[in-house]
Design an enzyme around this catalytic site. Structure first.
Site, PDB file in Angstrom:
ATOM      1  N   ASN A 162      -7.974  -7.733   9.928  1.00  0.00           N
ATOM      2  CA  ASN A 162      -8.078  -8.398   8.627  1.00  0.00           C
ATOM      3  C   ASN A 162      -8.255  -9.916   8.709  1.00  0.00           C
ATOM      4  O   ASN A 162      -8.476 -10.560   7.688  1.00  0.00           O
ATOM      5  CB  ASN A 162      -6.844  -8.087   7.773  1.00  0.00           C
ATOM      6  CG  ASN A 162      -6.720  -6.619   7.460  1.00  0.00           C
ATOM      7  OD1 ASN A 162      -5.719  -5.990   7.787  1.00  0.00           O
ATOM      8  ND2 ASN A 162      -7.742  -6.039   6.861  1.00  0.00           N
ATOM      9  N   ASP A 213     -11.909   0.331   6.752  1.00  0.00           N
ATOM     10  CA  ASP A 213     -11.701   0.852   8.113  1.00  0.00           C
ATOM     11  C   ASP A 213     -10.660   1.964   8.187  1.00  0.00           C
ATOM     12  O   ASP A 213     -10.383   2.489   9.262  1.00  0.00           O
ATOM     13  CB  ASP A 213     -11.390  -0.287   9.106  1.00  0.00           C
ATOM     14  CG  ASP A 213     -10.007  -0.919   8.910  1.00  0.00           C
ATOM     15  OD1 ASP A 213      -9.261  -0.510   7.997  1.00  0.00           O
ATOM     16  OD2 ASP A 213      -9.683  -1.838   9.685  1.00  0.00           O
ATOM     17  N   CYS A 245      -7.087  -1.225  12.985  1.00  0.00           N
ATOM     18  CA  CYS A 245      -6.470  -2.349  12.259  1.00  0.00           C
ATOM     19  C   CYS A 245      -5.808  -3.346  13.206  1.00  0.00           C
ATOM     20  O   CYS A 245      -5.653  -4.514  12.859  1.00  0.00           O
ATOM     21  CB  CYS A 245      -5.374  -1.857  11.317  1.00  0.00           C
ATOM     22  SG  CYS A 245      -5.853  -0.593  10.176  1.00  0.00           S
ATOM     23  N   HIS A 296      -8.502   0.058   2.690  1.00  0.00           N
ATOM     24  CA  HIS A 296      -9.457  -0.774   3.444  1.00  0.00           C
ATOM     25  C   HIS A 296     -10.560   0.162   3.952  1.00  0.00           C
ATOM     26  O   HIS A 296     -10.275   1.307   4.334  1.00  0.00           O
ATOM     27  CB  HIS A 296      -8.807  -1.402   4.682  1.00  0.00           C
ATOM     28  CG  HIS A 296      -8.012  -2.647   4.431  1.00  0.00           C
ATOM     29  ND1 HIS A 296      -6.824  -2.899   5.073  1.00  0.00           N
ATOM     30  CD2 HIS A 296      -8.262  -3.729   3.649  1.00  0.00           C
ATOM     31  CE1 HIS A 296      -6.354  -4.089   4.689  1.00  0.00           C
ATOM     32  NE2 HIS A 296      -7.208  -4.603   3.821  1.00  0.00           N
ATOM     33  N   ASN A 343       0.876  -1.178   0.000  1.00  0.00           N
ATOM     34  CA  ASN A 343       0.000   0.000   0.000  1.00  0.00           C
ATOM     35  C   ASN A 343       0.910   1.223   0.000  1.00  0.00           C
ATOM     36  O   ASN A 343       2.107   1.104   0.321  1.00  0.00           O
ATOM     37  CB  ASN A 343      -0.980  -0.051   1.189  1.00  0.00           C
ATOM     38  CG  ASN A 343      -0.291   0.154   2.524  1.00  0.00           C
ATOM     39  OD1 ASN A 343       0.421   1.138   2.741  1.00  0.00           O
ATOM     40  ND2 ASN A 343      -0.473  -0.795   3.446  1.00  0.00           N
TER      41      ASN A 343
HETATM   42  N1  ARG Z   1       0.363  -3.423   5.878  1.00  0.00           N
HETATM   43  C1  ARG Z   1      -0.971  -3.908   6.012  1.00  0.00           C
HETATM   44  C2  ARG Z   1      -1.583  -4.137   4.634  1.00  0.00           C
HETATM   45  O1  ARG Z   1      -1.299  -3.366   3.755  1.00  0.00           O
HETATM   46  C3  ARG Z   1      -1.815  -2.960   6.830  1.00  0.00           C
HETATM   47  C4  ARG Z   1      -3.187  -3.496   7.120  1.00  0.00           C
HETATM   48  C5  ARG Z   1      -4.052  -2.523   7.861  1.00  0.00           C
HETATM   49  N2  ARG Z   1      -5.254  -3.124   8.231  1.00  0.00           N
HETATM   50  C6  ARG Z   1      -6.490  -2.563   8.153  1.00  0.00           C
HETATM   51  N3  ARG Z   1      -7.486  -3.192   8.659  1.00  0.00           N
HETATM   52  N4  ARG Z   1      -6.668  -1.431   7.515  1.00  0.00           N
HETATM   53  O2  ARG Z   1      -2.330  -5.057   4.395  1.00  0.00           O
END
Ligand code: ARG
Length: 286
Positions: A77, A174, A266, A172, A28
């Site tokens: 997640n 959230d 998260c 995401h 990301n």
């Molecule tokens: N580095 C993780 C990813 O890119 C961060 C996940 C963050 N989680 C969330 N529920 N927004 O997947």
């Protein structure tokens, strides 16, 4: 009833300590291997978040960290929890797919019926699917698939409102939307397409808009426990708006996790139903 099932009397949240957390890949726009996280500081920040949650009455359960899975800390997640059912994630990126068996084993050992998302669809758990009242709002395009959300809604027997995410920084749901109570939520409009915004305004009449600078501080990535909202630092306007509506607010620095594109929410997975989920009042796990 499974004998390892624990009684769920207080709000219960699953967290995973950042023992092997790091910025080891880039999936990301927040992540850059040239901006590594500080492991000692990450551990300190994670413990401080956990302490705040415990202070507001949460029972924190932990999933053991696994070497080589730096993003396992982001338990939001792992799955979408609905009563005693856990719809396991199917991660889009191979870098995170190794988390699935660990999430599955923990949930199954703790009394959940674990089911997989429909064949061939990506689904990133509670990070992309959040209940507001009896409706499941579900983000798609960047990580989860819209088609999967509809099928999961049918499996659960709930209405799903798919929301298209258009800004890669808010990949995401959230990261840009947080239900507070049935009919009320926090959101950052810049993350959604026009159709998603219209759908959201219809199902969630009371919306608190987050400004761009605070959205960048992960204001929307909030943990709601009763009438308390916990976020990263750097969200004073949101906190004032919440206080004016009768919510208590707590902030805690989460800079090391922001480097990975994550923050307070998260790092948590509510196991007994999010505050805004109307099914929560009917009791989790039967
Ligand atoms: N580095 C993780 C990813 O890119 C961060 C996940 C963050 N989680 C969330 N529920 N927004 O997947």
């Amino acid at each position: 009833m499974n004998s390892s099932m624990l009684p769920l009397t207080s709000p219960t949240i699953l967290m995973c300590p950042p023992d092997y957390f790091g910025i080891e890949y880039e999936i990301n726009p927040w992540m850059s291997r040239s901006r590594p996280s500080d492991l000692a500081l990450a551990k300190q920040q994670w413990l401080a978040l956990k302490a705040i949650l415990e202070d507001v009455g949460v029972r924190v359960q932990t999933l053991a960290a696994v070497e080589g899975l730096p993003d396992l800390v982001f338990t939001a997640n792992a799955a979408l929890v609905y009563r005693d059912l856990a719809v396991l994630a199917r991660f889009r990126h191979p870098q995170r797919q190794g988390e699935e068996p660990h999430d599955e084993a923990w949930l199954a050992a703790h009394g959940f019926r674990v089911v997989r998302p429909p064949e061939g669809v990506y689904f990133e758990g509670a990070g992309d699917a959040l209940f507001c009242g009896d409706t499941l709002l579900a983000g798609y395009r960047i990580r989860s698939d819209a088609r999967g959300h509809q099928q999961i809604g049918a499996m659960l027997g709930v209405r799903v409102i798919p929301l298209e995410l258009v800004d890669p920084y808010y990949y995401h749901l959230d990261t840009c939307f947080c239900p507070l109570a049935p009919g009320a939520a926090i959101y950052y409009p810049g993350a959604f397409d026009a159709y998603a915004l219209r759908a959201m305004w219809e199902v969630v009449p009371e919306l608190i808009e987050v400004a761009e600078d605070e959205a960048r501080s992960f204001a929307c990535n909030a943990v709601v426990v009763g009438q308390t909202v916990v976020t990263n630092v750097g969200c004073p306007k949101l906190h004032a708006a919440l206080n004016a509506r009768g919510f208590a607010t707590r902030e805690t620095p989460l800079s090391e996790f922001v480097k990975s594109g994550g923050s307070a929410k998260c790092l948590t997975l509510r196991l007994d139903g999010e505050e805004a989920a109307s099914w929560k009042d009917a009791g989790a796990r039967g």
